[in-house]
Enzyme design. Structure first.
Site: not given
Ligand code: NAD
Length: 269
Positions: A21, A67, A71, A92, A132, A134-135, A247
């Site tokens: 970023s 990140t 989060k 985020n 997946g 998760g977050g 991604g």
């Protein structure tokens, strides 16, 4: 050049050296002659409370991208959350209001969907497999629900995570059909790896090779892993003739959402 007049945004996590970023935002700020800069912050967990207090009082800071691993914990310490951040229990991005209040949102899912739309994917009424929970998997599943997905299948070795996400989705999207079992990939319009499997160079696949042989060529196959950009899953999907989404594309599509929430870029950048 950072001057006395420069307004700041930050990205906080730990570790932080791997994040993209700062270069993406600082390039955009420079190309658009903005007196703005992004700084990376590698924060020790014990400093989290003091950090949040500092954000409230930091008058030339517009906001902060969040990140791993902060989060979830930061979502519990802010003054207000968007509906999706509240439902997901994670943020985020944080915006600092002029009076020092801190508001949070989670645009991981919006970034994913933005990239998928560029591939021509329309979620309404479609069927998706999210591997997946998760977050990031939760944020993607929630965004797909918001976009009117018809059916979602959730997969994760943690039954607890599958159950928790199923509950969040069931509460938010009455029309969404939620499943946890599948034998083949042929019924899915979208298959997403939202787990870290495939990261690095160990060649791991998040789904067995034999199952990948059931992919239809019309299925969009996406991965959240950014390194390598073409993961073993994406490589195999491309070989089968499927459209793929990386991604890196997802991360790039998030920039405008992060910047717009902090008030430093337009939504489309
Ligand atoms: P997380 O730890 O919250 O969730 C990961 C989940 O994957 C866990 O629930 C875990 O049980 C599950 N998992 C592990 N092995 C699995 C398998 N074989 N099959 C199915 N599920 C499995 O992590 P997160 O924050 O959701 O991040 C996941 C990945 O997303 C990381 O690699 C991260 O770098 C990446 N990420 C990408 C972007 C982007 O914009 N591209 C943004 C954020 C995170």
């Amino acid at each position: 050049m950072i001057r006395g007049s420069t307004e700041l945004v930050a990205i906080v996590g730990s570790p932080i050296a791997q994040v993209k970023s700062p270069e993406n935002f600082n390039t955009w700020f420079a190309n658009n002659a903005c007196d703005l800069a992004m700084i990376p912050i590698d924060l020790q967990e014990t400093a989290l409370g003091a950090f949040v207090e500092n954000l409230r009082g930091w008058r030339n800071l517009r906001g902060c991208v969040v990140t791993v691993p902060y989060k979830q914990v930061l979502a519990t310490r802010l003054d207000g959350l968007s509906e999706r951040a509240k439902a997901l229990g994670s943020v985020n991005v944080i915006r600092r209001e002029p009076d020092g209040r801190l508001l949070g949102d989670n645009v991981d899912g919006a970034g994913f969907l933005g990239a998928a739309r560029l591939q021509g994917f329309v979620a309404s009424g479609k069927r998706a497999l999210v591997v997946g929970c998760g977050g990031v998997g939760s944020a993607i599943a929630y965004a797909l629900g918001e976009a009117g997905l018809g059916q979602i299948t959730l997969s994760d070795p943690s039954a607890e995570r599958v159950g928790a996400l199923g509950e969040v989705l069931g509460k938010a999207f009455a029309e969404l059909e939620i499943a946890t079992q599948y034998r083949s990939l042929e019924d899915f319009d979208l298959v997403v790896n939202a787990s870290p499997v495939g990261m690095g160079n160990n060649g791991e696949l998040p789904l067995p090779s034999t199952l990948l042989e059931t992919l239809k060529t019309t299925t969009l196959v996406a991965d959240v892993v950014t390194s390598p950009e073409i993961t073993p899953l994406l490589h195999q999907a491309r070989e089968r003739g499927c459209a793929i989404q990386t991604g890196v594309q997802m991360a790039f599509a998030q920039l405008g959402h992060l910047g717009a929430f902090m008030g430093v870029t337009p939504l489309e950048i």
